[in-house]
Motif scaffolding. Structure first.
Motif, PDB file in Angstrom:
ATOM      1  N   PHE A   1      19.060 -64.813 -12.491  1.00  0.00           N
ATOM      2  CA  PHE A   1      19.293 -66.240 -12.336  1.00  0.00           C
ATOM      3  C   PHE A   1      18.138 -67.029 -12.956  1.00  0.00           C
ATOM      4  N   GLY A   2      18.485 -67.976 -13.816  1.00  0.00           N
ATOM      5  CA  GLY A   2      17.479 -68.815 -14.470  1.00  0.00           C
ATOM      6  C   GLY A   2      17.800 -70.290 -14.298  1.00  0.00           C
ATOM      7  N   VAL A   3      16.787 -71.132 -14.442  1.00  0.00           N
ATOM      8  CA  VAL A   3      16.935 -72.566 -14.198  1.00  0.00           C
ATOM      9  C   VAL A   3      16.192 -73.361 -15.266  1.00  0.00           C
ATOM     10  N   TRP A   4      16.764 -74.504 -15.624  1.00  0.00           N
ATOM     11  CA  TRP A   4      16.123 -75.449 -16.554  1.00  0.00           C
ATOM     12  C   TRP A   4      15.172 -76.360 -15.788  1.00  0.00           C
ATOM     13  N   VAL A   5      13.997 -76.598 -16.342  1.00  0.00           N
ATOM     14  CA  VAL A   5      13.062 -77.563 -15.759  1.00  0.00           C
ATOM     15  C   VAL A   5      12.388 -78.357 -16.887  1.00  0.00           C
ATOM     16  N   GLU A   6      11.917 -79.534 -16.538  1.00  0.00           N
ATOM     17  CA  GLU A   6      11.166 -80.340 -17.503  1.00  0.00           C
ATOM     18  C   GLU A   6       9.973 -80.962 -16.775  1.00  0.00           C
ATOM     19  N   PRO A   7       8.953 -80.143 -16.462  1.00  0.00           N
ATOM     20  CA  PRO A   7       7.903 -80.564 -15.528  1.00  0.00           C
ATOM     21  C   PRO A   7       7.029 -81.709 -16.019  1.00  0.00           C
ATOM     22  N   GLU A   8       6.962 -81.944 -17.321  1.00  0.00           N
ATOM     23  CA  GLU A   8       6.009 -82.941 -17.824  1.00  0.00           C
ATOM     24  C   GLU A   8       6.572 -84.351 -17.883  1.00  0.00           C
ATOM     25  N   MET A   9       7.785 -84.546 -17.359  1.00  0.00           N
ATOM     26  CA  MET A   9       8.471 -85.822 -17.596  1.00  0.00           C
ATOM     27  C   MET A   9       8.975 -86.455 -16.316  1.00  0.00           C
ATOM     28  N   VAL A  10       9.281 -87.757 -16.412  1.00  0.00           N
ATOM     29  CA  VAL A  10       9.832 -88.479 -15.268  1.00  0.00           C
ATOM     30  C   VAL A  10      10.763 -89.591 -15.760  1.00  0.00           C
ATOM     31  N   ASN A  11      11.880 -89.773 -15.063  1.00  0.00           N
ATOM     32  CA  ASN A  11      12.685 -90.981 -15.286  1.00  0.00           C
ATOM     33  C   ASN A  11      12.081 -92.088 -14.431  1.00  0.00           C
ATOM     34  N   PRO A  12      11.921 -93.302 -14.965  1.00  0.00           N
ATOM     35  CA  PRO A  12      11.454 -94.401 -14.098  1.00  0.00           C
ATOM     36  C   PRO A  12      12.352 -94.571 -12.877  1.00  0.00           C
ATOM     37  N   ASP A  13      13.630 -94.286 -13.030  1.00  0.00           N
ATOM     38  CA  ASP A  13      14.523 -94.336 -11.871  1.00  0.00           C
ATOM     39  C   ASP A  13      14.477 -92.977 -11.153  1.00  0.00           C
ATOM     40  N   SER A  14      13.404 -92.806 -10.368  1.00  0.00           N
ATOM     41  CA  SER A  14      13.251 -91.544  -9.623  1.00  0.00           C
ATOM     42  C   SER A  14      12.339 -91.803  -8.435  1.00  0.00           C
ATOM     43  N   GLU A  15      12.467 -90.966  -7.436  1.00  0.00           N
ATOM     44  CA  GLU A  15      11.565 -91.070  -6.276  1.00  0.00           C
ATOM     45  C   GLU A  15      10.119 -90.857  -6.732  1.00  0.00           C
ATOM     46  N   LEU A  16       9.942 -89.924  -7.642  1.00  0.00           N
ATOM     47  CA  LEU A  16       8.583 -89.597  -8.078  1.00  0.00           C
ATOM     48  C   LEU A  16       7.899 -90.804  -8.705  1.00  0.00           C
ATOM     49  N   TYR A  17       8.594 -91.478  -9.581  1.00  0.00           N
ATOM     50  CA  TYR A  17       7.974 -92.615 -10.269  1.00  0.00           C
ATOM     51  C   TYR A  17       7.733 -93.766  -9.298  1.00  0.00           C
ATOM     52  N   ARG A  18       8.674 -93.949  -8.378  1.00  0.00           N
ATOM     53  CA  ARG A  18       8.474 -95.027  -7.393  1.00  0.00           C
ATOM     54  C   ARG A  18       7.230 -94.745  -6.544  1.00  0.00           C
ATOM     55  N   ALA A  19       6.992 -93.475  -6.266  1.00  0.00           N
ATOM     56  CA  ALA A  19       5.820 -93.126  -5.449  1.00  0.00           C
ATOM     57  C   ALA A  19       4.525 -93.099  -6.271  1.00  0.00           C
ATOM     58  N   HIS A  20       4.628 -92.730  -7.529  1.00  0.00           N
ATOM     59  CA  HIS A  20       3.414 -92.531  -8.338  1.00  0.00           C
ATOM     60  C   HIS A  20       3.538 -93.169  -9.724  1.00  0.00           C
ATOM     61  N   PRO A  21       3.667 -94.484  -9.784  1.00  0.00           N
ATOM     62  CA  PRO A  21       3.804 -95.103 -11.115  1.00  0.00           C
ATOM     63  C   PRO A  21       2.556 -94.877 -11.978  1.00  0.00           C
ATOM     64  N   ASP A  22       1.441 -94.547 -11.333  1.00  0.00           N
ATOM     65  CA  ASP A  22       0.197 -94.319 -12.080  1.00  0.00           C
ATOM     66  C   ASP A  22       0.109 -92.902 -12.642  1.00  0.00           C
ATOM     67  N   TRP A  23       1.082 -92.076 -12.368  1.00  0.00           N
ATOM     68  CA  TRP A  23       1.014 -90.691 -12.859  1.00  0.00           C
ATOM     69  C   TRP A  23       1.457 -90.554 -14.319  1.00  0.00           C
ATOM     70  N   VAL A  24       2.007 -91.625 -14.896  1.00  0.00           N
ATOM     71  CA  VAL A  24       2.463 -91.494 -16.286  1.00  0.00           C
ATOM     72  C   VAL A  24       1.361 -91.949 -17.240  1.00  0.00           C
ATOM     73  N   LEU A  25       1.455 -91.504 -18.473  1.00  0.00           N
ATOM     74  CA  LEU A  25       0.552 -91.990 -19.510  1.00  0.00           C
ATOM     75  C   LEU A  25       0.799 -93.478 -19.673  1.00  0.00           C
ATOM     76  N   HIS A  26      -0.235 -94.257 -19.649  1.00  0.00           N
ATOM     77  CA  HIS A  26      -0.057 -95.698 -19.864  1.00  0.00           C
ATOM     78  C   HIS A  26      -1.398 -96.356 -20.122  1.00  0.00           C
ATOM     79  N   HIS A  27      -1.344 -97.469 -20.822  1.00  0.00           N
ATOM     80  CA  HIS A  27      -2.510 -98.319 -21.021  1.00  0.00           C
ATOM     81  C   HIS A  27      -2.247 -99.633 -20.302  1.00  0.00           C
TER      82      HIS A  27
END
Ligand code: GLA
Length: 709
Positions: free
Chosen positions: A391-417
């Motif tokens: 059994f195998g699974v697809w993942v994309e660990p380095e990315m986030v959709n802005p519409d996600s729980e993760l981004y809502r909790a950690h908007p500072d975790w993305v690359l940004h200036h």
């Protein structure tokens, strides 16, 4: 056989592999040059080599091409491999040789040449390594700030460029470069062009290896063919941004310098800190581009891949069949059909987690989507195993959709200036993987995902390039240097993969980045296969696979049969059977007849895959797609030949095909019977092929031969 010899009297260091020699000479403590890189020389021959004349005419020949790591400084005007700014804005490096060390290693030897700046606190170690059973010479560089915090020597040094090595090519009548170019869905297109006087640069500024270029180059004198001629190749083992420049001087000589990072980034080195570059690999071969490729494949298997002796399973992946439209029942239905075809690994792609029902939401929320998998992933994982598959699974660990729980909790975790947009691509932003907390978060959920479900295969994807690559916390801290993220992002991806593999020894990983965007010898040291391209059209695949095969072995090249159905099913299989076979079509829509064909061809592949995945590869016939082409693999006594003629009547269609790589005096017989033919006959007169290919377009065939005892 692989060794380092030091001639202290003449100040010559010689690295030898089975067939090649690389020699360095110090004409003075600040005059370190490369004497030879090419066919193996005896020590008596090496002793008689002479270095370049050190002239000082105002516009005379500079010596930077000859140096193993030309710096920005002194009488040099070429492309610097090392460029720093010392305190006070001093840009000119003055390195002197201060020592050397030879270390015997398991299966090889290492040479370290230690240099230091005459005044400023910087030590530069040039590392070299040779291995038994490979002609690849590995080089890398370690920079160390040798000053002391709080003292005048303790100010930081800014590093603008730190290549892993500069490779001097011998005097040739002409220079020609082979490399690959391409794009998303058109990766690894071979490009072979004369090297003009000047500078020819291949680079990625995308934050990953890239689709448009790959960090390797081959140089020949313009006359090499697939079967004949000397070829010098250089490849960088790195999956972040990089730059590789081939320089040719009007007066003669050429050199290739390569390293991580792209132009414009700067790393700050504090007292006591070290910066180690990734390995750059140099390989000299005789016997044309084919021999160069086979030597790279052998090196990849012997020295890079984590499990080279393994044979990759046939996988099924439903991405092209159903894209995001997945749930437990649908995946189980496909798994049953796949198992019935002989598939050994079932991989669930994107769309299984969080609110990810299309590309606009949920990326970053790595828990099973409660509507699609109400009881979690375990029922599916168990069912897949009951069907006899992994059994195998697809993942994309380095990315986030802005519409996600993760981004809502950690908007500072993305690359940004600050004060800059956060530009989205595929509705996603890039997580700052250089941050310790992001790395630990990723390791944590991946570890649980793998451990809790018996996952033995991760398809690790990365579907966009870095942009607005800022790290405001590092910029604000006063001593920060946010450009470090260009290195540390990749290092942390490697670190998470390495830790996962250490914790879960059965785990295998596929590197994917929107198709073939992350294929290189850096990632291959911790993955087992790579997704070659999102383009699964068999005809297009042929040129993609042709370019891929120049450096990377067939045993890591994932190739699926899908519903991109311009070519008939058998042709599509034969193209995918040239690598690691997978199936990606919608099996629910395949007719019983198609399923029978697929079952037969999966079994045929299982019969030849050791030869394909571990054998020596020969590219035969015309360029793929133009007339008749073939790929041949030889492993022990077994030979597998895949023949393709996509268009009848376009280009020549020979009646015989000359094989390669056989024992001329041995006799070979086809598995299906037929007369014995000697290796010499097969290589010189050729294997009759006219009757093996069906008439018309899209003709293909598999031929198996065996050497008789
Ligand atoms: C990338 C990959 C595809 C598939 C999709 C899923 O494009 O290359 O194979 O996994 O992502 O979103």
């Amino acid at each position: 056989m692989a060794c380092v010899v030091v001639d202290r009297e003449r100040r010559v260091w010689t690295l030898s592999t089975e067939h090649t020699t690389y020699a360095l000479h110090a004409a003075g403590d600040d005059k370190l040059v490369q004497l030879h890189w090419g066919a193996r020389l005896t020590s008596a021959e090496t002793a008689r080599l002479t270095g370049p004349p050190f002239t000082t005419a105002p516009y005379g020949l500079p010596l930077d091409l000859e140096e193993p790591l030309p710096v920005d400084g002194g009488l040099r005007w070429g492309v610097p491999s090392l460029q720093v700014t010392f305190p006070g804005g001093v840009r000119s490096l003055e390195l002197v040789l201060t020592g050397d060390e030879v270390v015997q290693e398991d299966g090889g030897a290492r040479l370290d040449l230690v240099l230091a700046d005459r005044h400023f606190p910087l030590r530069v170690v040039l590392h070299h390594r040779v291995h038994e059973g490979s002609d690849v010479i590995e080089r890398w560089v370690t920079l160390r700030h040798t000053g002391t915090e709080g003292e005048p020597s303790g100010e930081p040094v800014l590093v603008h460029r730190a290549d892993s090595g500069n490779w001097l090519l011998p005097e040739l009548t002409d220079y020609r470069c082979s490399s690959i170019t391409g794009a998303w869905a058109a990766e690894t297109q071979l490009q072979r062009v004369p090297l003009p006087a000047g500078e020819f640069t291949l680079t990625s500024r995308h934050g990953l290896t890239g689709h448009h270029a790959n960090p390797w180059i081959m140089v020949d004198d313009g006359t090499a063919t697939e079967e004949h001629g000397e070829v010098w190749s250089v490849a960088l083992a790195w999956s972040g941004t990089w730059r590789l420049t081939a320089q040719r001087r009007f007066e003669g000589r050429a050199a290739v310098t390569a390293g991580f990072g792209h132009d414009g980034v700067t790393w700050r080195l504090a007292p006591g800190e070290e910066l180690s570059t990734p390995p750059v690999l140099g390989l000299h071969t005789d016997g044309g581009f084919g021999a160069a490729s086979r030597a790279w494949h052998r090196h990849g298997r012997a020295r890079v891949l984590p499990h080279p002796a393994e044979t990759r399973p046939v996988l099924y992946n439903s991405w092209e069949a159903v894209e995001f439209d997945i749930d437990e029942a649908g995946q189980i239905a496909l798994a049953q059909k796949a198992a019935d075809l002989g598939v050994e690994l079932f991989v669930m792609d994107d769309g299984w987690f969080g609110g990810r029902t299309d590309s606009t939401a949920g990326l970053g929320d790595w828990w099973p989507n409660p509507e699609r998998f109400p009881h979690g992933l375990r029922p599916l994982a168990d069912k897949v195993r009951t069907l006899g598959m992994e059994f195998g699974v697809w993942v994309e660990p380095e990315m986030v959709n802005p519409d996600s729980e993760l981004y809502r909790a950690h908007p500072d975790w993305v690359l940004h200036h600050p004060h800059r947009r956060r530009d989205e691509l595929r509705t996603q932003l890039v997580l700052n993987f250089a941050r310790d907390d992001v790395r630990e978060w990723a390791f944590g959920w991946l570890d649980r995902l793998v451990g809790d479900h018996g996952v033995t295969f991760l398809k690790w994807d990365m579907n966009r390039a870095l942009s607005q690559a800022g790290w405001p916390e590092r910029a604000r801290s006063g001593d920060g240097d946010q450009d470090r993220l260009w290195i540390d992002h990749t290092r942390n991806v490697y670190a998470v993969m390495d830790r996962l593999r250490a914790r879960h020894p059965a785990l295998r990983i596929e590197s994917c980045a929107g198709g073939g965007g992350r294929v290189d010898f850096g990632v291959l040291a911790r993955t087992d296969e790579v997704w070659t391209s999102d383009n699964t059209d068999a005809f297009h695949r042929q040129s993609i696979q042709h370019g891929f095969s120049q450096v990377y072995p067939a045993g890591v090249m994932a190739a699926w049969v899908t519903d991109a159905a311009r070519a008939p099913l058998e042709y599509r299989f034969h193209v995918a059977m040239a690598g690691v076979l997978g199936i990606g079509g919608d099996l629910n829509a395949w007719t019983p007849q198609q399923l029978d064909t697929a079952r037969r061809l999966v079994a045929e592949y299982q019969g030849i895959r050791t030869v394909v995945q571990h054998g020596e590869q020969y590219r035969l016939g015309a360029e793929p797609g133009r007339g008749l082409s073939a790929v041949q693999y030889v492993h022990g006594d077994e030979v597998a030949l895949l023949l393709y003629r996509p268009g009848a009547g376009v280009g020549p269609s020979p009646g015989v095909l000359r094989l390669a790589g056989l024992d001329p005096d041995a006799r070979y017989r086809e598995d299906d019977g037929g007369p014995d033919l000697s290796g010499r006959t097969l290589m010189r007169a050729g294997l009759p092929i006219r009757d093996r290919l069906p008439a018309g377009d899209w003709a293909s065939a598999l031929v198996r031969l065996r050497r008789l005892p």
